[in-house]
Design a protein around this motif. Structure first.
Motif, PDB file in Angstrom:
ATOM      1  N   GLU A 251      47.485  22.095   5.966  1.00 13.79           N
ATOM      2  CA  GLU A 251      48.307  20.889   5.925  1.00 13.79           C
ATOM      3  C   GLU A 251      48.511  20.369   4.507  1.00 13.79           C
ATOM      4  O   GLU A 251      49.327  19.480   4.301  1.00 13.79           O
ATOM      5  CB  GLU A 251      47.659  19.793   6.783  1.00 13.79           C
TER       6      GLU A 251
ATOM      7  N   ARG B 150      49.234  15.816   1.947  1.00  9.37           N
ATOM      8  CA  ARG B 150      49.284  16.548   3.209  1.00  9.37           C
ATOM      9  C   ARG B 150      49.852  15.630   4.285  1.00  9.37           C
ATOM     10  O   ARG B 150      50.035  14.421   4.081  1.00  9.37           O
ATOM     11  CB  ARG B 150      47.901  17.035   3.614  1.00  9.37           C
TER      12      ARG B 150
ATOM     13  N   ASP C  27      49.156  14.228   8.198  1.00  9.20           N
ATOM     14  CA  ASP C  27      48.100  14.135   9.201  1.00  9.20           C
ATOM     15  C   ASP C  27      48.649  14.557  10.569  1.00  9.20           C
ATOM     16  O   ASP C  27      49.788  15.039  10.678  1.00  9.20           O
ATOM     17  CB  ASP C  27      47.483  12.737   9.221  1.00  9.20           C
ATOM     18  N   LYS C  28      47.858  14.385  11.612  1.00  2.72           N
ATOM     19  CA  LYS C  28      48.251  14.860  12.937  1.00  2.72           C
ATOM     20  C   LYS C  28      49.489  14.167  13.478  1.00  2.72           C
ATOM     21  O   LYS C  28      50.203  14.721  14.312  1.00  2.72           O
ATOM     22  CB  LYS C  28      47.085  14.670  13.915  1.00  2.72           C
TER      23      LYS C  28
ATOM     24  N   ARG D 150      52.188  11.841   9.325  1.00  2.00           N
ATOM     25  CA  ARG D 150      52.258  10.803   8.299  1.00  2.00           C
ATOM     26  C   ARG D 150      51.786  11.383   6.966  1.00  2.00           C
ATOM     27  O   ARG D 150      50.816  12.139   6.918  1.00  2.00           O
ATOM     28  CB  ARG D 150      51.398   9.603   8.707  1.00  2.00           C
TER      29      ARG D 150
ATOM     30  N   CYS E 194      49.983  11.646   3.464  1.00  2.00           N
ATOM     31  CA  CYS E 194      48.709  11.156   2.921  1.00  2.00           C
ATOM     32  C   CYS E 194      48.465  11.805   1.560  1.00  2.00           C
ATOM     33  O   CYS E 194      49.023  12.850   1.241  1.00  2.00           O
ATOM     34  CB  CYS E 194      47.546  11.494   3.851  1.00  2.00           C
TER      35      CYS E 194
ATOM     36  N   TRP F 256      41.498  10.757   1.566  1.00  2.00           N
ATOM     37  CA  TRP F 256      42.834  10.814   2.167  1.00  2.00           C
ATOM     38  C   TRP F 256      43.295   9.425   2.569  1.00  2.00           C
ATOM     39  O   TRP F 256      42.618   8.714   3.306  1.00  2.00           O
ATOM     40  CB  TRP F 256      42.842  11.759   3.361  1.00  2.00           C
TER      41      TRP F 256
ATOM     42  N   ARG G 123      46.835   6.764   3.392  1.00  2.00           N
ATOM     43  CA  ARG G 123      48.175   6.721   3.988  1.00  2.00           C
ATOM     44  C   ARG G 123      49.238   6.418   2.940  1.00  2.00           C
ATOM     45  O   ARG G 123      49.046   5.620   2.018  1.00  2.00           O
ATOM     46  CB  ARG G 123      48.188   5.637   5.076  1.00  2.00           C
TER      47      ARG G 123
ATOM     48  N   SER H 140      56.469   8.229  10.012  1.00  2.00           N
ATOM     49  CA  SER H 140      55.709   9.211  10.795  1.00  2.00           C
ATOM     50  C   SER H 140      56.651  10.329  11.229  1.00  2.00           C
ATOM     51  O   SER H 140      57.867  10.264  11.011  1.00  2.00           O
ATOM     52  CB  SER H 140      55.058   8.555  12.022  1.00  2.00           C
TER      53      SER H 140
END
Length: 635
Positions: free
Chosen positions: A36, A53, A55-56, A59, A61, A74, A76, A88
């Motif tokens: 990621e 990267r 995130d799930k 979003r 980071c 990490w 936001r 997102s």
């Protein structure tokens, strides 16, 4: 990611297999979700690395690593609008790496030449309903990034939130302040309320962090609040806290922030240093992040020292003579010269009756002294386009803006337009009250100074004076309004440090328009020997170095103009000792240092010593004291 492992020949195969398994487990543990990581950027020296990267939830980071130490976990990123969804379900379609190595002349600053060296990247981000770019620069010790959305709907788009967070890896104290308040060092997990940018954070084991912003000209003045984790911070739209005495009277938030055509945020900066004095490496970062209108600084921008004169004709004429005697470059005619500053009926095109402004300007011109006129926001909003050609006709040299709105988007957008107009007319400018710089002087070189600081008008103590070099001054120049005592008035209400510290702070603090003797009258300063340092000290420099110091405890700063070095040292509330080498001096020359220091009885003692390259210099100060030094080449 490719892993290459070299094994010594004497290791047996089972042990080799063990090492391979162990390495793979460490890889999985330390880089979980490594697929990621969509971008890595390193600084020119290789010691600072920024990673990005998704995130799930898709979003964006980031994390920051300095000298192999994780500084920011990490955290936001993103912006939220009432138009395109940009926070997102993001995909990154492309990125472009580039490197910049440049130098530019900056004769109006702490260093005459500024090196702008970084590695850059652009992440092109898209969602189902919109796109934006994340502009990234990685400097030695610093990460800077901003959001750019160039494809907005035809209607105005409202910015609902900026989602930027800073999740710190260590435990830090933040030096909390707001506008012209005192500083309160607080454990980050105890932060209640807001802290202005730039904010400085200190850890007993993990070093020093500065979080700031650059190139804010049509956004809102963001502040920091506690993030969703105990050791994190988040960006929040401008909050103005109004006090009555010690109690909060009201809180105003800038909540209606709109854009047409494009949305470009200021640069967000996170900088790390192992030492307190290393924070000074970032004091010109804002200038590096602002694009100039013209790469050549106009030759007629004139920095200098300023004397504020009383609002009566004879007092102002005497002030001109005093400024000339003291080798000052300007007088300031402050609030009241055209009437009550906050009243709409007060007219900044007409002096009050009996105040002979034309006579004062003519006398100042004859003496080679410029005249700066104060105008309040009320008058500026109503008549700035009239004032500019009129003041040019009068022979005025500069403006001081008073009580502008330096917090809201509306106020900052107006101010940017006003600064450009003043710059285009060739007036020097000092923006007063709570506005703080974000590097726009690079675009508008005539904008030399601003306030946004608790100066001598507000009675700062020695803790405050030794916190400022590591906090507010990381944003840029500041007008401290020095109130130097004399035998007729000690200014005990305002001045809480020694005379020698007042001298020294004109070196420690950077301000191209240094206001000195703020409440003083010209006839009250009769001891030429004691105040001669003010006659010599420059306001812009060829080279600057922070030599020693700790936030709130003490500081020593060395600055060069031509062949002369100036050294300013200040102690906090308690005794402070600094020790450093004079490794900035020319190896082939001998120097005479003229030392101005407290004599223990409220006066100034002056002595001379011989110094040379690499001598060990020791500063040993009592609490609240200071020392100012001029180091000149031997004759």
């Amino acid at each position: 990611m490719q892993i290459n492992i070299l094994f010594p020949g004497q290791l047996n195969s089972s042990f080799c297999r063990f090492l391979i398994c162990l390495s793979f487990l460490i890889y999985l543990t330390t880089t979980a979700g490594a697929q990621e990581v969509i971008s890595r950027g390193q600084s020119p020296d290789g010691f600072t690395e920024a990673q990005f990267r998704l995130d799930k939830e898709g979003r964006l980071c980031y994390s920051l690593i300095c000298d192999k130490r994780v500084i920011v976990n990490w955290s936001r990123l993103g912006i939220k609008t009432d138009g395109p969804s940009l926070d997102s379900l993001i995909s990154v379609s492309a990125s472009g790496l580039h490197r910049v190595e440049e130098k530019f002349q900056w004769p109006l600053g702490e260093d005459a030449v500024i090196k702008n060296s970084y590695r850059g990247n652009i992440l092109h981000c898209s969602t189902a309903t919109g796109t934006f770019d994340l502009m990234i620069r990685v400097y030695n010790g610093s990460l800077a990034f901003r959001y750019v959305c160039n494809r907005l709907p035809k209607r105005p788009v409202r910015l609902l939130a900026e989602l930027t967070e800073v999740n710190l890896a260590g435990r830090y104290r933040i030096y909390q302040y707001h506008e012209e308040s005192v500083f309160r060092p607080l454990a980050l997990d105890s932060l209640n309320g807001i802290s202005d940018l730039p904010s400085t954070l200190v850890s007993d084991t993990d070093g020093y962090i500065s979080i700031g912003e650059a190139d804010n000209h049509n956004y809102t003045k963001c502040v920091l609040v506690r993030g969703h984790l105990s050791n994190s911070l988040a960006f929040h739209f401008y909050v103005d806290t109004i006090y009555r005495g010690q109690q909060v009277s009201s809180i105003r938030t800038d909540s209606v922030i709109t854009f047409r055509d494009s949305l470009i945020t200021p640069w967000r900066t996170v900088s790390y240093s192992k030492t307190a004095i290393g924070l000074h490496n970032f004091s010109q970062l804002n200038l590096k992040l602002v694009s100039p209108l013209d790469h050549k600084v106009p030759s007629n921008v004139k920095p200098g020292k300023v004397f504020r004169v009383p609002i009566n004709t004879q007092g102002a004429l005497d002030g001109v003579d005093f400024a000339s005697k003291m080798n000052f470059q300007y007088i300031l005619i402050d609030a009241g010269w055209y009437g009550a500053e906050f009243r709409t009926i007060s007219d900044p095109t007409k002096p009050i009756p009996g105040f002979e402004l034309a006579q004062i300007i003519a006398h100042a011109r004859q003496k080679g002294i410029g005249v700066i006129l104060y105008v309040n926001y009320v008058g500026l909003k109503a008549k700035i386009d009239t004032l500019l050609p009129l003041y040019k006709k009068w022979g005025v040299s500069g403006f001081k803006f008073g009580f502008v709105d330096g917090g809201t988007q509306k106020g900052l957008a107006w101010l940017d337009t006003a600064m450009k107009k003043v710059n285009d007319y060739g007036f020097v400018l000092n923006v007063h009250d709570h506005y703080k710089p974000t590097g726009l002087s690079r675009r508008y070189p005539f904008v030399l100074s601003s306030e946004g600081i608790r100066g001598d008008e507000n009675s700062p103590d020695a803790f405050h004076t030794t916190v400022l070099p590591f906090t507010r001054f990381l944003a840029g120049a500041a007008d401290f309004t020095f109130c130097y005592p004399n035998k007729f008035n000690s200014y005990s209400k305002n001045v809480k440090v020694s005379k020698a510290q007042q001298l020294a702070l004109t070196v420690v603090y950077f301000d191209p328009l240094q206001a000195i003797f703020w409440y003083g009258r010209s006839q009250d300063y009769q001891d030429d020997t004691e105040i001669e340092f003010f006659r010599y000290v420059p306001t812009v420099w060829d080279e600057s170095r922070y030599m020693a110091g700790e936030i709130g405890e003490g500081v020593s700063v060395a600055r060069r103009k031509g062949n002369e070095w100036y050294l300013g040292s200040a102690a906090g509330l308690h005794p402070w000792k600094g020790k450093f080498q004079l490794n900035f001096l020319d190896k082939k020359r001998r120097y005479t240092a003229t030392v101005y220091e407290d004599d223990g009885t409220g006066g100034i003692r002056i002595r001379k010593i011989n110094v040379k390259y690499n001598d060990i210099y020791v500063v040993n100060l009592n609490g609240k004291d200071g020392q100012a030094v001029i180091i000149r080449p031997g004759r």
